[in-house]
Design a protein around this motif. Structure first.
Motif, PDB file in Angstrom:
ATOM      1  N   SER A   5      50.503 -11.952  61.499  1.00  0.00           N
ATOM      2  CA  SER A   5      49.150 -12.444  61.176  1.00  0.00           C
ATOM      3  C   SER A   5      48.687 -11.911  59.828  1.00  0.00           C
ATOM      4  O   SER A   5      48.082 -12.630  59.027  1.00  0.00           O
ATOM      5  CB  SER A   5      48.155 -11.993  62.244  1.00  0.00           C
ATOM      6  N   VAL A   6      48.981 -10.632  59.588  1.00  0.00           N
ATOM      7  CA  VAL A   6      48.527 -10.006  58.338  1.00  0.00           C
ATOM      8  C   VAL A   6      49.246 -10.643  57.148  1.00  0.00           C
ATOM      9  O   VAL A   6      48.615 -11.002  56.143  1.00  0.00           O
ATOM     10  CB  VAL A   6      48.767  -8.478  58.381  1.00  0.00           C
ATOM     11  N   ILE A   7      50.560 -10.809  57.273  1.00  0.00           N
ATOM     12  CA  ILE A   7      51.330 -11.368  56.148  1.00  0.00           C
ATOM     13  C   ILE A   7      50.901 -12.822  55.877  1.00  0.00           C
ATOM     14  O   ILE A   7      50.736 -13.232  54.723  1.00  0.00           O
ATOM     15  CB  ILE A   7      52.845 -11.259  56.418  1.00  0.00           C
ATOM     16  N   VAL A   8      50.699 -13.582  56.967  1.00  0.00           N
ATOM     17  CA  VAL A   8      50.297 -14.983  56.815  1.00  0.00           C
ATOM     18  C   VAL A   8      48.945 -15.085  56.098  1.00  0.00           C
ATOM     19  O   VAL A   8      48.721 -15.997  55.303  1.00  0.00           O
ATOM     20  CB  VAL A   8      50.247 -15.676  58.200  1.00  0.00           C
ATOM     21  N   ALA A   9      48.069 -14.129  56.355  1.00  0.00           N
ATOM     22  CA  ALA A   9      46.768 -14.118  55.667  1.00  0.00           C
ATOM     23  C   ALA A   9      46.917 -13.603  54.238  1.00  0.00           C
ATOM     24  O   ALA A   9      46.278 -14.102  53.308  1.00  0.00           O
ATOM     25  CB  ALA A   9      45.777 -13.245  56.445  1.00  0.00           C
ATOM     26  N   LEU A  10      47.784 -12.601  54.091  1.00  0.00           N
ATOM     27  CA  LEU A  10      47.952 -11.957  52.787  1.00  0.00           C
ATOM     28  C   LEU A  10      48.504 -12.922  51.731  1.00  0.00           C
ATOM     29  O   LEU A  10      48.107 -12.859  50.555  1.00  0.00           O
ATOM     30  CB  LEU A  10      48.940 -10.801  52.966  1.00  0.00           C
TER      31      LEU A  10
ATOM     32  N   GLY B 215      51.348 -19.918  55.083  1.00  0.00           N
ATOM     33  CA  GLY B 215      50.191 -19.557  54.254  1.00  0.00           C
ATOM     34  C   GLY B 215      49.256 -20.758  54.061  1.00  0.00           C
ATOM     35  O   GLY B 215      48.037 -20.620  54.116  1.00  0.00           O
ATOM     36  N   GLN B 216      49.862 -21.933  53.852  1.00  0.00           N
ATOM     37  CA  GLN B 216      49.026 -23.150  53.703  1.00  0.00           C
ATOM     38  C   GLN B 216      48.208 -23.375  54.971  1.00  0.00           C
ATOM     39  O   GLN B 216      47.033 -23.741  54.914  1.00  0.00           O
ATOM     40  CB  GLN B 216      49.903 -24.398  53.467  1.00  0.00           C
ATOM     41  N   SER B 217      48.857 -23.171  56.103  1.00  0.00           N
ATOM     42  CA  SER B 217      48.155 -23.444  57.370  1.00  0.00           C
ATOM     43  C   SER B 217      47.006 -22.450  57.553  1.00  0.00           C
ATOM     44  O   SER B 217      45.916 -22.831  57.965  1.00  0.00           O
ATOM     45  CB  SER B 217      49.124 -23.410  58.554  1.00  0.00           C
TER      46      SER B 217
ATOM     47  N   GLY C 110      47.881 -15.083  46.576  1.00  0.00           N
ATOM     48  CA  GLY C 110      48.182 -16.179  45.646  1.00  0.00           C
ATOM     49  C   GLY C 110      46.925 -16.857  45.121  1.00  0.00           C
ATOM     50  O   GLY C 110      46.865 -17.268  43.963  1.00  0.00           O
ATOM     51  N   GLY C 111      45.938 -17.004  45.967  1.00  0.00           N
ATOM     52  CA  GLY C 111      44.695 -17.683  45.557  1.00  0.00           C
ATOM     53  C   GLY C 111      44.112 -18.393  46.754  1.00  0.00           C
ATOM     54  O   GLY C 111      44.541 -19.497  47.092  1.00  0.00           O
ATOM     55  N   ILE C 112      43.135 -17.760  47.362  1.00  0.00           N
ATOM     56  CA  ILE C 112      42.550 -18.285  48.596  1.00  0.00           C
ATOM     57  C   ILE C 112      41.782 -19.581  48.283  1.00  0.00           C
ATOM     58  O   ILE C 112      41.142 -19.701  47.246  1.00  0.00           O
ATOM     59  CB  ILE C 112      41.646 -17.204  49.245  1.00  0.00           C
ATOM     60  N   GLY C 113      41.944 -20.555  49.178  1.00  0.00           N
ATOM     61  CA  GLY C 113      41.235 -21.820  48.992  1.00  0.00           C
ATOM     62  C   GLY C 113      41.791 -22.689  47.875  1.00  0.00           C
ATOM     63  O   GLY C 113      41.098 -23.541  47.348  1.00  0.00           O
ATOM     64  N   THR C 114      43.049 -22.450  47.507  1.00  0.00           N
ATOM     65  CA  THR C 114      43.709 -23.309  46.508  1.00  0.00           C
ATOM     66  C   THR C 114      45.016 -23.839  47.096  1.00  0.00           C
ATOM     67  O   THR C 114      45.585 -23.220  48.005  1.00  0.00           O
ATOM     68  CB  THR C 114      44.047 -22.538  45.212  1.00  0.00           C
ATOM     69  N   VAL C 115      45.481 -24.964  46.570  1.00  0.00           N
ATOM     70  CA  VAL C 115      46.728 -25.546  47.099  1.00  0.00           C
ATOM     71  C   VAL C 115      47.932 -24.710  46.668  1.00  0.00           C
ATOM     72  O   VAL C 115      48.848 -24.457  47.456  1.00  0.00           O
ATOM     73  CB  VAL C 115      46.886 -27.005  46.598  1.00  0.00           C
ATOM     74  N   ALA C 116      47.910 -24.259  45.414  1.00  0.00           N
ATOM     75  CA  ALA C 116      49.077 -23.539  44.894  1.00  0.00           C
ATOM     76  C   ALA C 116      49.109 -22.089  45.363  1.00  0.00           C
ATOM     77  O   ALA C 116      50.184 -21.471  45.379  1.00  0.00           O
ATOM     78  CB  ALA C 116      49.064 -23.584  43.367  1.00  0.00           C
ATOM     79  N   GLY C 117      47.970 -21.541  45.753  1.00  0.00           N
ATOM     80  CA  GLY C 117      47.886 -20.125  46.108  1.00  0.00           C
ATOM     81  C   GLY C 117      48.923 -19.674  47.133  1.00  0.00           C
ATOM     82  O   GLY C 117      49.658 -18.701  46.883  1.00  0.00           O
ATOM     83  N   PRO C 118      49.004 -20.338  48.285  1.00  0.00           N
ATOM     84  CA  PRO C 118      49.976 -19.892  49.292  1.00  0.00           C
ATOM     85  C   PRO C 118      51.423 -19.966  48.797  1.00  0.00           C
ATOM     86  O   PRO C 118      52.262 -19.149  49.188  1.00  0.00           O
ATOM     87  CB  PRO C 118      49.754 -20.871  50.458  1.00  0.00           C
TER      88      PRO C 118
END
Lengths: 242, 339
Positions: B260-265, B59-61, B270-278
């Protein structure tokens, strides 16, 4: 005259429309040049050509004696010619300070140095109180100043300003004009598109007038403003005669 | 303009950082390193945490490209799969140690990302999304037919003695936990650095307004390719980890669109564009997935996807910024209330 920017015989055609036809002029170093003309005159297309967003069908542009014709807009910006937009485009997920820090990062890889430079620039444009505010909440006047601050963050030699007074409340126009003068006094050459002719005449060293893609007048603001061709371009032949 | 003085203080990549956050981060990491001591005889919980860490890294990647640069990809499984196949083929055909294979996987996936990015980044918005999907599906189909990579049957890694040198652990799976956790710590620190660095600023600018970034003198293509290389390279190593963990790779498990879908989801939730989100997204979604898989037996896969779908719909309607944005607005309300 020591031109820093030279536009030579530039023509642009969009399909059947001649947006610019054989336009030539030069801008002296440290000059404020105003570009006036009614809507559809080709002013924004001219800006597009100069900063690389629009590729001309003919003609060339030179910055400090070097051709920038056909270069991409980022290459031209790196050469020292930066523009602002008619409708300001702040990075809305960032604060005022982050917006300008990003611009200052064109000159350094060190974020701390860029941030301090950004603070100085925001102070220069009168936005030092807004540093940590999100830019998404900025008023039109603040957005205009932020757009200018962002451009200044790149330390340009030539700044193209597209309607810097558009949407600015009348009470703040004098401040904005004073800001533009201060920017020039710091050694930046300004090319300004503006519909507020009275205000522009007050600060410009020279004006060029355009209509239907052609340059129709070039000279001292007083002379250009009283030129019949410009009056006719704004009012039409019948109204001008009346 | 003269060079200004720089404020002294605790900084990371040139940006201020709070000591409290550093202490909390490393305290949390320390606790996570101690947890396996309490998971003896609990293989499900151990596997769950290992998978959560792996997917958090994935998710981070994705978030580097999708969250920070705003380039939404639904084809990231291709980099995961390429990584898995690279180290496995290097081991099976050339006897390359899986750790070295992992580094090769990073290089191959990053290079593939750049090569795919050059044409795809000419497209914007929905067109870019569709392009990533099409490229990933093409790679899936090619690998499903290509005998050199085992075609649809896939490739099986031979079982070697358990040990760090072989990157294989059979009875005691705790080392996989440590490897996945270390990957997560390293990648998270890297993302924190990137977010605060020049690259992070430019990527966020591209996300907000690509043309405005270009007008300042940055080449958006160059920075998007950097983001793609980081993103794809990290997923490449995740692919190697997966191959060494499962010891069997086949197109449906490492190249399929659902990955691909899960990795994006995960970061979107969690919070797109945040460190903790993924990390948050992975904890919630993988916990739901793994528990529903166990408790609903054979039909579990469909149930977890149903729950995913329901959660995403609820969040899209009420909290489009994901869990992190919900936390931020709750904090703001709390502060307002406190004042």
């Amino acid at each position: 005259m020591n031109p820093i920017l030279r536009v030579e015989n530039v023509s642009v055609r969009f399909g059947g429309l001649q947006a610019l036809g054989d336009v030539s002029f030069a801008v002296a170093n440290n000059e404020i040049l105003g570009v006036v003309g009614p809507n559809g005159a080709g002013k924004s297309t001219l800006f597009g050509v100069i900063c690389g967003d629009v590729h001309p069908d003919a003609g060339s542009t030179l910055l400090a004696g070097k051709s920038i014709t056909g270069k991409s807009s980022d290459e031209i910006a790196r050469s020292g010619l930066v523009r602002t937009f008619q409708t300001p485009r702040p990075f809305t997920t960032m604060t005022f300070l982050e917006n300008v820090t990003l611009a200052a990062l064109t000159k350094t890889n060190d974020v701390a140095i860029a941030r301090e430079r950004a603070r100085l620039v925001l102070d220069q444009v009168g936005l030092s109180d807004c540093c940590d505010r999100p830019s998404s909440g900025a008023s039109t006047g603040q957005r205009k100043r932020l757009d200018i601050a962002r451009a200044l963050g790149t330390e340009p030699s030539v700044l193209l300003l597209d309607e810097p007074l558009g949407g600015v409340d009348p009470g703040s126009i004098a401040d904005m004009l004073a800001l533009l003068k201060r920017i020039r006094d710091r050694g930046v050459t300004l090319v300004v598109i503006e519909h507020n002719l009275e205000a522009l005449t007050g600060i410009a060293d020279r004006l060029i007038a355009m209509t239907l893609g052609k340059k129709i007048a070039d000279g001292a603001p007083k002379d250009v403003m009283s030129d019949d061709r410009l009056v006719r371009a704004y009012l039409g032949d019948d109204d001008a005669a009346a | 303009m003269s060079a200004p003085s720089v404020n002294k203080g605790l900084t990371f990549a040139g940006s201020p950082i709070k000591l409290r956050n550093i202490v909390l981060f490393f305290a949390g990491v320390g606790i996570l390193y101690l947890i396996p001591q309490f998971l003896d005889g609990k293989p499900f919980e151990l596997r769950l945490l290992t998978v959560i860490f792996l997917y958090a890294v994935m998710g981070q990647s994705w978030n580097i490209l999708g969250g920070y640069a705003g380039q939404i990809s639904i084809g990231h499984a291709m980099f995961f799969g390429l990584g898995a196949y690279t180290s496995t083929i290097a081991f099976l055909n050339f006897g390359v140690n899986p750790w070295i294979g992992g580094l090769l996987a990073v290089a191959v996936s990053a290079l593939a990302g750049v090569l795919i990015g050059i044409p795809c980044f000419r497209l914007r918005s929905h067109y870019f999304v569709i392009a990533t999907l099409v490229v990933a599906e093409s790679i899936f189909l090619i690998f499903s037919e290509w005998s050199f990579v085992g075609a649809a049957i896939g490739l099986e890694l031979p079982i070697r003695p358990s040990g760090w040198e072989n990157f294989q652990f059979h009875r005691n799976k705790i080392p996989y936990y440590y490897i996945a956790l270390t990957m997560l710590v390293v990648v998270t620190i890297f993302v924190i650095w990137m977010e605060r660095s020049k690259i992070g600023f430019v990527l966020k600018g591209i996300r907000d307004d690509e043309d405005a970034v270009r007008s300042l003198g940055f080449s958006p293509l160059r920075y998007k390719l950097i983001a793609m290389a980081f993103s794809a390279g990290i997923l490449g190593f995740c692919g190697t980890f997966y191959a060494q963990y499962v010891l069997l790779i086949e197109p449906p498990t490492v190249l399929f669109a659902s990955i691909s879908v899960i990795v994006a989801l995960i970061p979107i939730f969690g919070g797109i564009g945040t460190v903790a989100g993924p990390i948050i997204g992975s904890v919630i979604l993988l916990t739901i997935s793994e528990y529903s898989r166990v408790h609903f037996s054979g039909s579990g896969r469909n149930v977890d996807l149903l729950i995913y779908g329901a959660l995403i719909m609820v969040f899209a309607a009420y909290c489009p910024g994901g869990v992190m944005s919900m936390i931020s607005s709750l904090r703001a309300r709390f502060r307002k209330g406190a004042v």
